[in-house]
Design an enzyme around this catalytic site. Structure first.
Site, PDB file in Angstrom:
ATOM      1  N   ASN A   1       9.601   8.577   7.946  1.00 13.77           N
ATOM      2  CA  ASN A   1       8.653   7.587   8.472  1.00 13.77           C
ATOM      3  C   ASN A   1       7.548   7.215   7.489  1.00 13.77           C
ATOM      4  O   ASN A   1       6.459   6.816   7.891  1.00 13.77           O
ATOM      5  CB  ASN A   1       8.021   8.105   9.764  1.00 13.77           C
ATOM      6  CG  ASN A   1       8.143   7.055  10.839  1.00 13.77           C
ATOM      7  OD1 ASN A   1       8.588   5.942  10.555  1.00 13.77           O
ATOM      8  ND2 ASN A   1       7.741   7.389  12.051  1.00 13.77           N
TER       9      ASN A   1
ATOM     10  N   GLU B   1      -6.972  -6.711  -3.516  1.00 15.50           N
ATOM     11  CA  GLU B   1      -6.571  -5.313  -3.311  1.00 15.50           C
ATOM     12  C   GLU B   1      -5.075  -5.260  -3.654  1.00 15.50           C
ATOM     13  O   GLU B   1      -4.719  -4.980  -4.783  1.00 15.50           O
ATOM     14  CB  GLU B   1      -6.840  -4.892  -1.876  1.00 15.50           C
ATOM     15  CG  GLU B   1      -6.475  -3.441  -1.640  1.00 15.50           C
ATOM     16  CD  GLU B   1      -6.539  -3.066  -0.180  1.00 15.50           C
ATOM     17  OE1 GLU B   1      -7.017  -1.982   0.115  1.00 15.50           O
ATOM     18  OE2 GLU B   1      -6.085  -3.857   0.667  1.00 15.50           O
TER      19      GLU B   1
ATOM     20  N   HIS C   1      -8.117  -8.886   0.325  1.00 13.58           N
ATOM     21  CA  HIS C   1      -7.351  -7.658   0.568  1.00 13.58           C
ATOM     22  C   HIS C   1      -6.125  -7.986   1.432  1.00 13.58           C
ATOM     23  O   HIS C   1      -6.167  -8.921   2.229  1.00 13.58           O
ATOM     24  CB  HIS C   1      -8.215  -6.629   1.303  1.00 13.58           C
ATOM     25  CG  HIS C   1      -9.129  -5.887   0.385  1.00 13.58           C
ATOM     26  ND1 HIS C   1      -9.328  -4.525   0.481  1.00 13.58           N
ATOM     27  CD2 HIS C   1      -9.885  -6.303  -0.655  1.00 13.58           C
ATOM     28  CE1 HIS C   1     -10.183  -4.146  -0.457  1.00 13.58           C
ATOM     29  NE2 HIS C   1     -10.543  -5.202  -1.157  1.00 13.58           N
ATOM     30  N   GLU C   2      -5.086  -7.210   1.253  1.00 15.39           N
ATOM     31  CA  GLU C   2      -3.811  -7.374   1.984  1.00 15.39           C
ATOM     32  C   GLU C   2      -3.139  -8.721   1.707  1.00 15.39           C
ATOM     33  O   GLU C   2      -2.190  -9.095   2.386  1.00 15.39           O
ATOM     34  CB  GLU C   2      -3.973  -7.194   3.513  1.00 15.39           C
ATOM     35  CG  GLU C   2      -4.347  -5.799   3.932  1.00 15.39           C
ATOM     36  CD  GLU C   2      -5.865  -5.592   3.971  1.00 15.39           C
ATOM     37  OE1 GLU C   2      -6.587  -6.547   4.270  1.00 15.39           O
ATOM     38  OE2 GLU C   2      -6.314  -4.464   3.675  1.00 15.39           O
TER      39      GLU C   2
ATOM     40  N   HIS D   1     -18.107 -10.412   4.309  1.00 17.53           N
ATOM     41  CA  HIS D   1     -16.807  -9.857   4.688  1.00 17.53           C
ATOM     42  C   HIS D   1     -16.176 -10.716   5.766  1.00 17.53           C
ATOM     43  O   HIS D   1     -16.804 -11.004   6.785  1.00 17.53           O
ATOM     44  CB  HIS D   1     -16.964  -8.419   5.205  1.00 17.53           C
ATOM     45  CG  HIS D   1     -15.644  -7.765   5.498  1.00 17.53           C
ATOM     46  ND1 HIS D   1     -15.344  -7.181   6.703  1.00 17.53           N
ATOM     47  CD2 HIS D   1     -14.538  -7.633   4.734  1.00 17.53           C
ATOM     48  CE1 HIS D   1     -14.104  -6.707   6.658  1.00 17.53           C
ATOM     49  NE2 HIS D   1     -13.595  -6.960   5.472  1.00 17.53           N
ATOM     50  N   HIS D   2     -14.944 -11.150   5.521  1.00 15.78           N
ATOM     51  CA  HIS D   2     -14.162 -11.886   6.520  1.00 15.78           C
ATOM     52  C   HIS D   2     -12.897 -11.094   6.822  1.00 15.78           C
ATOM     53  O   HIS D   2     -11.922 -11.206   6.071  1.00 15.78           O
ATOM     54  CB  HIS D   2     -13.732 -13.256   5.993  1.00 15.78           C
ATOM     55  CG  HIS D   2     -14.853 -14.236   5.826  1.00 15.78           C
ATOM     56  ND1 HIS D   2     -14.701 -15.402   5.109  1.00 15.78           N
ATOM     57  CD2 HIS D   2     -16.121 -14.243   6.294  1.00 15.78           C
ATOM     58  CE1 HIS D   2     -15.839 -16.087   5.141  1.00 15.78           C
ATOM     59  NE2 HIS D   2     -16.726 -15.399   5.843  1.00 15.78           N
ATOM     60  N   GLU D   3     -12.913 -10.310   7.878  1.00 15.57           N
ATOM     61  CA  GLU D   3     -11.651  -9.694   8.309  1.00 15.57           C
ATOM     62  C   GLU D   3     -10.980 -10.696   9.233  1.00 15.57           C
ATOM     63  O   GLU D   3     -11.478 -10.975  10.324  1.00 15.57           O
ATOM     64  CB  GLU D   3     -11.906  -8.369   9.024  1.00 15.57           C
ATOM     65  CG  GLU D   3     -10.653  -7.715   9.595  1.00 15.57           C
ATOM     66  CD  GLU D   3      -9.516  -7.606   8.583  1.00 15.57           C
ATOM     67  OE1 GLU D   3      -9.633  -6.822   7.646  1.00 15.57           O
ATOM     68  OE2 GLU D   3      -8.492  -8.325   8.742  1.00 15.57           O
TER      69      GLU D   3
ATOM     70  N   GLU E   1      -9.239   3.822  -0.283  1.00 13.22           N
ATOM     71  CA  GLU E   1      -9.342   4.149   1.145  1.00 13.22           C
ATOM     72  C   GLU E   1      -8.329   5.205   1.579  1.00 13.22           C
ATOM     73  O   GLU E   1      -8.590   5.987   2.484  1.00 13.22           O
ATOM     74  CB  GLU E   1      -9.223   2.883   1.993  1.00 13.22           C
ATOM     75  CG  GLU E   1      -7.917   2.143   1.826  1.00 13.22           C
ATOM     76  CD  GLU E   1      -7.941   0.757   2.467  1.00 13.22           C
ATOM     77  OE1 GLU E   1      -9.035   0.237   2.728  1.00 13.22           O
ATOM     78  OE2 GLU E   1      -6.854   0.201   2.715  1.00 13.22           O
TER      79      GLU E   1
ATOM     80  N   GLU F   1       0.841  -1.199   0.000  1.00 12.81           N
ATOM     81  CA  GLU F   1       0.000   0.000   0.000  1.00 12.81           C
ATOM     82  C   GLU F   1       0.878   1.252   0.000  1.00 12.81           C
ATOM     83  O   GLU F   1       1.013   1.959   1.000  1.00 12.81           O
ATOM     84  CB  GLU F   1      -0.987  -0.078   1.166  1.00 12.81           C
ATOM     85  CG  GLU F   1      -1.916  -1.278   0.954  1.00 12.81           C
ATOM     86  CD  GLU F   1      -2.994  -1.462   2.010  1.00 12.81           C
ATOM     87  OE1 GLU F   1      -3.146  -0.582   2.866  1.00 12.81           O
ATOM     88  OE2 GLU F   1      -3.683  -2.503   1.966  1.00 12.81           O
TER      89      GLU F   1
HETATM   90  C1  NOJ Z   1      -8.525  -2.985   4.975  1.00  9.03           C
HETATM   91  C2  NOJ Z   1      -9.285  -3.115   3.708  1.00  9.03           C
HETATM   92  O1  NOJ Z   1      -8.534  -2.685   2.604  1.00  9.03           O
HETATM   93  C3  NOJ Z   1     -10.550  -2.337   3.851  1.00  9.03           C
HETATM   94  O2  NOJ Z   1     -11.252  -2.341   2.638  1.00  9.03           O
HETATM   95  C4  NOJ Z   1     -11.360  -2.914   4.969  1.00  9.03           C
HETATM   96  O3  NOJ Z   1     -12.497  -2.139   5.151  1.00  9.03           O
HETATM   97  C5  NOJ Z   1     -10.564  -2.921   6.257  1.00  9.03           C
HETATM   98  N1  NOJ Z   1      -9.300  -3.542   6.040  1.00  9.03           N
HETATM   99  C6  NOJ Z   1     -11.287  -3.652   7.364  1.00  9.03           C
HETATM  100  O4  NOJ Z   1     -11.357  -5.018   7.092  1.00  9.03           O
HETATM  101 CA    CA Z   2      -6.031  -2.471   2.540  1.00 15.16          CA
END
Ligand code: NOJ
Ligand code: CA
Length: 719
Positions: A211, A520, A501-502, A431-433, A526, A189
């Site tokens: 930084n 992503e 994502h990530e 959504h799975h964080e 974002e 990112e």
């Molecule tokens: C980072 C993701 O890029 C974003 O889209 C998401 O809302 C947040 N993480 C929370 O999971």
């Molecule tokens: Ca992200």
């Protein structure tokens, strides 16, 4: 004398050594030469007789084997120790396996319906007599570049090994221009920098002092795809394809010699790969083009991946979606439900007793508002983040037990939302964080996917925010690469599309697993809400990040001033509305979000119409203007329809684009043009646009102004 030769021949296992092997691309413009240099496998590449990769060594340093590489340099010394690891002491076989391949394959989704896969191949064998073992390198030359991979055949003296470092070189033809983001084991990112190779070190060290750079491992380390331009105007892009069961490759530049060398992502123990033969490495790819448009048109990364492994792909459906998302990203609402945190242990937050803080985004009521909006404007899906318990508790090691991915917050009624969405013809997006708690996610994966099947969620957005558990593991290690792959393949069994994502940046695996509908893996929209992003960032993505696969960039922000929805924010989105519209064409993805809030869209319904009309399925692309870092203009023909869409995304310099419509078939058409006004500007006047209609034909060349941070979007239909 004859007898003597015969004996030598027998000693060499009846193989003879060759001085050089050559290979040409199908059109003859790219020429590869492979040989050994002091026992090291070496290759060079030229384009129209101009060297584009100078003599570059191949090899790997294996753990526990002699042969030494000085850390952080491009120097290795194989003379002080007796062994050579897999770096030197090689002899090249005279015999090579040569093949030519020319096939056209149909995409499940993509920028076009069909892709031609046309290359000449040469598999070269390198033998290490002293160690009594051999490796092979498979080279494929396409008209648009070179792909090569290591092959490790199973044999007595090469059965199981641990990679200390891969030492593949890409020797650049001088101090050329690079478009890069810094090397990092955990995030891509970043914004791109354009500079000379020799300037990378000072810029990275400056950024680190300020930084801005995170865990870059070396001051001259960059991530792939890295875009390059030689002084004679040839475009190169170095990336990898088919990253499977191997660690993600970064590049470290020796800025005295201008040689990039591979630098793999370590596992927890610092090693860089655990290999059991038979095995292959991912493909190392050097894309080559006479123009920047050739880089956009190249399909080498997809072609180097295996054909689709999913038999029935009828359930894989591209779509546009909206979501309960920007509200949280902008800080207007929360993912979490209660302020009774931090809680220390799993189960600590008792949601039946907890007091809601009143800013929870994923409430049944709010979700229904998005479903209504999606139904009204024809969006296929609604993403909801922060619907499941755990957001209060994901700190430290305890996060290994936080999320279960099946328990909603008390104010999110999963049954009711399912029924409501279904009645409106809208699909819910899961959504799975994971919070980076990998073991926890894998423990829940089947249950979570079954829950999705039960409530008819066709797609999941997964996320890997934060430091990983197991502690010390990196986002791009072999272990994590295997995790992402495990999720994709399991999802395919449940007929689920994945948008991770990530995760590690894509390497064309979506050809093999088209349920990997997006990633992503780069700086997305974002960041506009996290303090603002470079106005020209999106002019870089098509030439870099998108090379490996589509991006869930989440475009469509119409309200620049985040302060209007979150009084505590001073963030500003550095784009005009027309720039945002252009992204639906220039940033190809089968999954496209309209990321702004319904209430912001309702204020600009005429501009919203473009997002409503633009499809996500296409027949063919037309790359019209390309200057990375400055601007990019792309047209696409809609799948199965006589309709074309054009996007032009501009960087900082205002300019007049010449839209040449010669790609249209004969006939008269109506073009609906969404463009910046003359006084539009991403900072001072971002919502200034006009929409006009023009009758056009394939003779038309339209001059269209694009503002600083601006752009335009056009819809063209046959009259
Ligand atoms: C980072 C993701 O890029 C974003 O889209 C998401 O809302 C947040 N993480 C929370 O999971
Ligand atoms: Ca992200």
């Amino acid at each position: 004398m004859k007898k003597f030769f015969l004996i030598i021949g027998l000693l060499c296992g009846l193989t003879t050594m060759a001085a050089e092997h050559r290979l040409l691309s199908p059109d003859g413009r790219l020429a590869l030469s492979v040989y050994t240099d002091n026992g090291q496998p070496t290759y060079t590449l030229s384009f129209d007789q101009t060297p584009v990769v100078l003599p570059s060594h191949l090899g790997l340093q294996l753990r526990g084997e002699k042969g030494r590489m000085a850390f952080g340099t491009n120097e290795f010394d194989n003379h002080t120790d007796k062994g050579h690891s897999l770096m030197a002491g090689f002899e090249m076989d005279e015999a090579v396996q040569r093949t030519s391949f020319d096939e056209t394959w149909a995409t499940v989704w993509g920028e076009e319906r069909e892709i031609r896969n046309h290359y000449n191949e040469m598999v070269v064998t390198f033998r290490q007599g002293a160690a009594d073992r051999y490796i092979q390198v498979c080279f494929r030359l396409f008209n648009d570049g070179l792909g090569f991979r290591y092959i490790f055949p199973q044999q007595r003296n090469l059965n199981y090994f641990v990679i200390e470092e891969e030492l593949t070189e890409f020797a650049m033809p001088g101090d050329i221009t690079a478009y890069w983001i810094p090397g990092d084991y955990d995030t891509q990112e970043y914004e791109y920098t354009r500079c000379r190779l020799s300037e990378i070190r000072a810029l990275q060290e400056g950024a680190r002092k300020a930084n801005l750079s995170q865990t870059a491992f070396s001051s001259t380390g960059v991530q792939t795809p890295v875009l390059l331009k030689t002084d004679n105007g040839i475009w190169l892009n170095i990336h990898e394809a088919a990253l499977v069961n191997y660690s993600c490759m970064h590049l470290d530049l020796n800025d005295s010699t201008m040689v990039f060398r591979s630098w793999l992502t370590p596992d927890i123990d610092g090693t860089k790969g655990h290999i059991q033969t038979d095995a292959v490495s991912p493909w190392r790819v050097v894309m080559v083009g006479a123009t920047a448009k050739d880089i956009l048109a190249s399909r080498i990364v997809l072609n180097l991946n295996e054909p689709c492994k999913i038999e029935d792909t009828s359930w894989i459906k591209p779509m546009k979606y909206v979501g309960v998302w920007w509200e949280m990203i902008a800080g207007m609402r929360d993912w979490s439900y209660t302020w009774d945190f931090p809680s220390i242990h799993i189960g600590k937050t008792d949601y039946s007793k907890a007091k809601p803080h009143g800013r929870h985004g994923a409430t049944t009521e709010n979700v229904k508002r998005y479903i209504d909006f999606a139904a009204k404007y024809g969006f296929g899906g609604v993403l909801v983040e922060g619907w499941n318990i755990g957001w209060e508790d994901w700190f430290g090691n305890e996060k290994d037990f936080v999320y279960d991915f099946v328990t909603p917050y008390p104010d999110f009624d999963v049954e009711e939302i399912h029924d409501y969405a279904k009645s409106k013809g809208v699909k819910m997006i899961m959504h799975h964080e994971t919070s980076g708690a990998i073991r926890n996610y894998e423990r829940w994966l089947d249950t979570a996917y079954q829950f999705m099947n039960k409530y008819e969620y066709p797609a999941v957005k997964s996320g890997y925010v934060g430091n990983l558990l197991p502690i010390g593991e990196h986002h791009y290690s072999q272990w994590m690469v295997n995790h992402y792959q495990y999720c994709i393949e399991k999802a395919a069994k449940y007929k689920i599309m994945v948008n991770a994502h990530e995760a590690v940046r894509p390497t064309g695996l979506c050809r093999t697993w088209p349920n990997l509908i997006a990633n992503e893996s780069a700086q997305g929209t974002e960041y506009q809400a996290f303090g603002g992003a470079a106005a020209n960032h999106t002019t870089m993505l098509p030439f870099t990040r998108l090379i490996g696969g589509p991006m869930d960039y989440t475009p469509g922000i119409f309200e620049n001033d985040i302060h209007k929805i979150n009084p505590n924010s001073t963030s500003w989105c550095n784009t005009t509305i027309c720039n945002q519209l252009s992204l639906y064409v220039t940033l190809y993805s089968p999954l496209q979000m309209a990321a702004d809030l319904p209430q912001n869209y309702e204020r600009f319904q005429d501009a919203l119409q473009f997002i409503v009309d633009v499809p996500v399925e296409w027949d063919a692309p037309y790359y019209l203007e390309a200057e990375p870092y400055e601007y990019v203009t792309i047209a696409r023909k809609q799948k199965d329809k006589e309709a074309w869409f054009v996007g032009s995304t501009n960087g900082y310099e205002p300019r007049t684009s010449v839209l040449d419509l010669s790609f249209l078939p004969e006939g008269k058409y109506t073009a609906t043009i969404y463009r910046d006004t003359k006084d539009a500007h991403y900072k001072t006047n971002p919502q200034a646009y006009v929409i006009e209609k023009k009758v056009v034909s394939n003779k038309s060349k339209l001059k269209i102004f694009t503002a600083s941070g601006g752009g335009y979007a056009v819809k063209i239909e046959r009259n």
